[in-house]
Design a protein around this motif. Structure first.
Motif, PDB file in Angstrom:
ATOM      1  N   LEU A 149       0.893  -1.163   0.031  1.00  0.00           N
ATOM      2  CA  LEU A 149       0.033  -0.037  -0.202  1.00  0.00           C
ATOM      3  C   LEU A 149       0.906   1.300   0.044  1.00  0.00           C
ATOM      4  O   LEU A 149       1.795   1.393   0.744  1.00  0.00           O
ATOM      5  N   TYR A 150       0.453   2.157  -1.067  1.00  0.00           N
ATOM      6  CA  TYR A 150       1.372   3.270  -1.192  1.00  0.00           C
ATOM      7  C   TYR A 150       0.593   4.616  -1.187  1.00  0.00           C
ATOM      8  O   TYR A 150      -0.668   4.517  -1.256  1.00  0.00           O
ATOM      9  N   GLY A 151       1.273   5.735  -1.496  1.00  0.00           N
ATOM     10  CA  GLY A 151       0.796   6.978  -1.857  1.00  0.00           C
ATOM     11  C   GLY A 151       1.579   7.834  -2.691  1.00  0.00           C
ATOM     12  O   GLY A 151       2.005   7.241  -3.652  1.00  0.00           O
ATOM     13  N   HIS A 152       1.669   8.839  -2.260  1.00  0.00           N
ATOM     14  CA  HIS A 152       2.850  10.068  -3.097  1.00  0.00           C
ATOM     15  C   HIS A 152       2.283  10.410  -4.206  1.00  0.00           C
ATOM     16  O   HIS A 152       2.425  11.542  -4.723  1.00  0.00           O
ATOM     17  N   VAL A 153       1.714   9.447  -5.399  1.00  0.00           N
ATOM     18  CA  VAL A 153       1.713   9.747  -6.599  1.00  0.00           C
ATOM     19  C   VAL A 153       0.387  10.325  -6.948  1.00  0.00           C
ATOM     20  O   VAL A 153       0.147  10.754  -8.129  1.00  0.00           O
ATOM     21  N   HIS A 154      -0.576  10.405  -5.944  1.00  0.00           N
ATOM     22  CA  HIS A 154      -1.888  10.938  -6.228  1.00  0.00           C
ATOM     23  C   HIS A 154      -2.656  10.311  -7.572  1.00  0.00           C
ATOM     24  O   HIS A 154      -2.696   9.069  -7.761  1.00  0.00           O
ATOM     25  N   GLU A 155      -3.069  11.016  -8.584  1.00  0.00           N
ATOM     26  CA  GLU A 155      -3.552  10.676  -9.832  1.00  0.00           C
ATOM     27  C   GLU A 155      -2.753  11.329 -10.842  1.00  0.00           C
ATOM     28  O   GLU A 155      -3.311  11.482 -12.181  1.00  0.00           O
ATOM     29  N   THR A 156      -1.411  11.774 -10.591  1.00  0.00           N
ATOM     30  CA  THR A 156      -0.340  12.155 -11.613  1.00  0.00           C
ATOM     31  C   THR A 156      -0.007  11.233 -12.677  1.00  0.00           C
ATOM     32  O   THR A 156      -0.208   9.950 -12.591  1.00  0.00           O
ATOM     33  N   ARG A 157       0.935  11.758 -13.647  1.00  0.00           N
ATOM     34  CA  ARG A 157       1.419  10.776 -14.632  1.00  0.00           C
ATOM     35  C   ARG A 157       2.383   9.649 -13.841  1.00  0.00           C
ATOM     36  O   ARG A 157       2.670   8.576 -14.540  1.00  0.00           O
ATOM     37  N   ASP A 158       2.919   9.881 -12.688  1.00  0.00           N
ATOM     38  CA  ASP A 158       3.660   9.088 -12.004  1.00  0.00           C
ATOM     39  C   ASP A 158       2.717   7.817 -11.626  1.00  0.00           C
ATOM     40  O   ASP A 158       3.183   6.707 -11.695  1.00  0.00           O
ATOM     41  N   GLU A 159       1.478   8.145 -11.415  1.00  0.00           N
ATOM     42  CA  GLU A 159       0.545   6.805 -11.118  1.00  0.00           C
ATOM     43  C   GLU A 159       0.208   6.256 -12.199  1.00  0.00           C
ATOM     44  O   GLU A 159       0.088   4.767 -12.501  1.00  0.00           O
ATOM     45  N   MET A 160       0.215   6.896 -13.570  1.00  0.00           N
ATOM     46  CA  MET A 160      -0.076   6.250 -14.716  1.00  0.00           C
ATOM     47  C   MET A 160       1.100   5.421 -15.070  1.00  0.00           C
ATOM     48  O   MET A 160       1.003   4.249 -15.606  1.00  0.00           O
ATOM     49  N   LEU A 161       2.261   5.744 -14.816  1.00  0.00           N
ATOM     50  CA  LEU A 161       3.581   5.039 -15.301  1.00  0.00           C
ATOM     51  C   LEU A 161       3.640   3.977 -14.161  1.00  0.00           C
ATOM     52  O   LEU A 161       3.923   2.700 -14.478  1.00  0.00           O
ATOM     53  N   MET A 162       3.053   3.994 -12.928  1.00  0.00           N
ATOM     54  CA  MET A 162       3.146   3.021 -11.832  1.00  0.00           C
ATOM     55  C   MET A 162       2.081   1.854 -12.518  1.00  0.00           C
ATOM     56  O   MET A 162       2.421   0.646 -12.193  1.00  0.00           O
ATOM     57  N   LYS A 163       1.026   2.030 -13.116  1.00  0.00           N
ATOM     58  CA  LYS A 163       0.119   1.342 -13.541  1.00  0.00           C
ATOM     59  C   LYS A 163       0.614   0.457 -14.549  1.00  0.00           C
ATOM     60  O   LYS A 163       0.494  -0.832 -14.791  1.00  0.00           O
ATOM     61  N   ARG A 164       1.579   0.988 -15.596  1.00  0.00           N
ATOM     62  CA  ARG A 164       2.242   0.431 -16.643  1.00  0.00           C
ATOM     63  C   ARG A 164       3.163  -0.673 -15.985  1.00  0.00           C
ATOM     64  O   ARG A 164       3.306  -1.758 -16.513  1.00  0.00           O
ATOM     65  N   ILE A 165       3.919  -0.139 -14.986  1.00  0.00           N
ATOM     66  CA  ILE A 165       4.814  -0.955 -14.224  1.00  0.00           C
ATOM     67  C   ILE A 165       3.999  -2.132 -13.833  1.00  0.00           C
ATOM     68  O   ILE A 165       4.789  -3.410 -14.076  1.00  0.00           O
ATOM     69  N   ILE A 166       3.128  -2.004 -13.126  1.00  0.00           N
ATOM     70  CA  ILE A 166       2.221  -3.074 -12.420  1.00  0.00           C
ATOM     71  C   ILE A 166       1.898  -4.222 -13.543  1.00  0.00           C
ATOM     72  O   ILE A 166       2.004  -5.398 -13.410  1.00  0.00           O
ATOM     73  N   SER A 167       1.352  -3.594 -14.876  1.00  0.00           N
ATOM     74  CA  SER A 167       0.884  -4.484 -15.708  1.00  0.00           C
ATOM     75  C   SER A 167       1.985  -5.305 -16.393  1.00  0.00           C
ATOM     76  O   SER A 167       2.071  -6.569 -16.664  1.00  0.00           O
ATOM     77  N   MET A 168       3.255  -4.707 -16.601  1.00  0.00           N
ATOM     78  CA  MET A 168       4.303  -5.234 -17.037  1.00  0.00           C
ATOM     79  C   MET A 168       4.900  -6.364 -16.195  1.00  0.00           C
ATOM     80  O   MET A 168       5.058  -7.334 -16.494  1.00  0.00           O
ATOM     81  N   ILE A 169       5.027  -6.303 -14.699  1.00  0.00           N
ATOM     82  CA  ILE A 169       5.138  -7.086 -13.881  1.00  0.00           C
ATOM     83  C   ILE A 169       4.110  -8.307 -13.931  1.00  0.00           C
ATOM     84  O   ILE A 169       4.508  -9.512 -14.001  1.00  0.00           O
ATOM     85  N   ARG A 170       2.886  -8.091 -14.065  1.00  0.00           N
ATOM     86  CA  ARG A 170       1.863  -9.251 -13.901  1.00  0.00           C
ATOM     87  C   ARG A 170       1.907  -9.870 -15.128  1.00  0.00           C
ATOM     88  O   ARG A 170       1.420 -11.004 -15.325  1.00  0.00           O
ATOM     89  N   GLU A 171       2.293  -9.382 -16.577  1.00  0.00           N
ATOM     90  CA  GLU A 171       2.616 -10.110 -17.268  1.00  0.00           C
ATOM     91  C   GLU A 171       3.711 -11.011 -17.902  1.00  0.00           C
ATOM     92  O   GLU A 171       3.939 -11.690 -18.916  1.00  0.00           O
ATOM     93  N   THR A 172       4.764 -10.712 -16.959  1.00  0.00           N
ATOM     94  CA  THR A 172       5.743 -11.469 -17.068  1.00  0.00           C
ATOM     95  C   THR A 172       5.952 -12.732 -16.274  1.00  0.00           C
ATOM     96  O   THR A 172       5.325 -12.912 -15.036  1.00  0.00           O
ATOM     97  N   ASN A 173       6.283 -13.830 -17.049  1.00  0.00           N
ATOM     98  CA  ASN A 173       6.098 -15.291 -16.500  1.00  0.00           C
ATOM     99  C   ASN A 173       7.645 -15.434 -15.751  1.00  0.00           C
ATOM    100  O   ASN A 173       8.552 -15.167 -15.965  1.00  0.00           O
ATOM    101  N   TYR A 174       7.368 -16.326 -14.605  1.00  0.00           N
ATOM    102  CA  TYR A 174       8.600 -17.174 -14.175  1.00  0.00           C
ATOM    103  C   TYR A 174       7.957 -18.504 -13.439  1.00  0.00           C
ATOM    104  O   TYR A 174       7.016 -18.891 -13.618  1.00  0.00           O
TER     105      TYR A 174
END
Length: 203
Positions: free
Chosen positions: A137-162
């Motif tokens: 659980l986090y904060g800091h990024v509000h609803e800014t472009r940083d949160e949009m980037l964070m969502k992209r990072i989360i999607s990339m992680i979830r799409e990565t197999n191991y």
């Protein structure tokens, strides 16, 4: 009950017209609305983990604020919480104040930090039915472009197999991160399960 909320920014009137564009007619109106939403949900028997940036007020203003808020308060320090180390600040109002904390809530590990951590302790741990054992659980990024980037990072992680250690079959990397930005919940502290449901509905 344990509740969580981030980035309230009490006394930060500029957020009514800039960045968040909260739209309150004044900083006083914003403060009173957030206090009301908080106290309508939280009882004095509950715990509230504040994930940073609680107040931009003076020490005296912030002291008055924390004594109006219900609950047992816990603070993860954010970059705007400048009052914490100043003389006269009532640290005794808090159960604890920390920069990072791992707690247990509803048999789940909860990683609490003001800043998003894409690779957090317990990230790969799942129950036998596949449910996650840990949330970040986090904060800091509000609803800014940083949160949009964070969502992209989360999607990339979830799409990565191991292949799990000791396993035979590939799986997707878990990434259970939730931005507890106060505006997402209409400035109301929420439980972990409530944040999980809200996050699923909004994403």
């Amino acid at each position: 009950m344990i509740y969580y909320i981030a980035d309230c920014h009490f006394f930060h009137g500029a957020l009514n017209s800039k960045m968040d564009k909260r739209g309150f007619e004044s900083v006083e109106a914003m403060n009173e609305y957030m206090i009301q939403k908080w106290n309508d949900k939280v009882t004095n028997a509950d715990t509230v983990v504040i994930l940073g940036d609680l107040s931009l007020g003076t020490v005296d203003e912030t002291n008055d604020l924390i004594h109006r808020l219900k609950g047992k308060l816990c603070l993860i320090v954010g970059n705007h919480d400048k009052y914490v180390d100043k003389n006269g600040f009532d640290k005794g109002r808090f159960q604890w104040i920390d920069n990072y904390r791992e707690i247990t809530d509803s048999q789940k590990k909860v990683i609490c930090c003001h800043y998003p951590i894409p690779f957090y302790e317990g990230q790969y741990r799942k129950r036998h039915n596949g449910d996650p054992k840990a949330f970040m659980l986090y904060g800091h990024v509000h609803e800014t472009r940083d949160e949009m980037l964070m969502k992209r990072i989360i999607s990339m992680i979830r799409e990565t197999n191991y292949v799990p250690i000791g396993g035979e079959h590939e799986s997707n990397i878990p990434c259970n991160m939730i931005n507890c930005f106060c505006k997402r919940s209409d400035y109301t502290p929420l439980t972990l399960n409530e944040w999980i449901k809200l996050n699923a509905a909004q994403n």
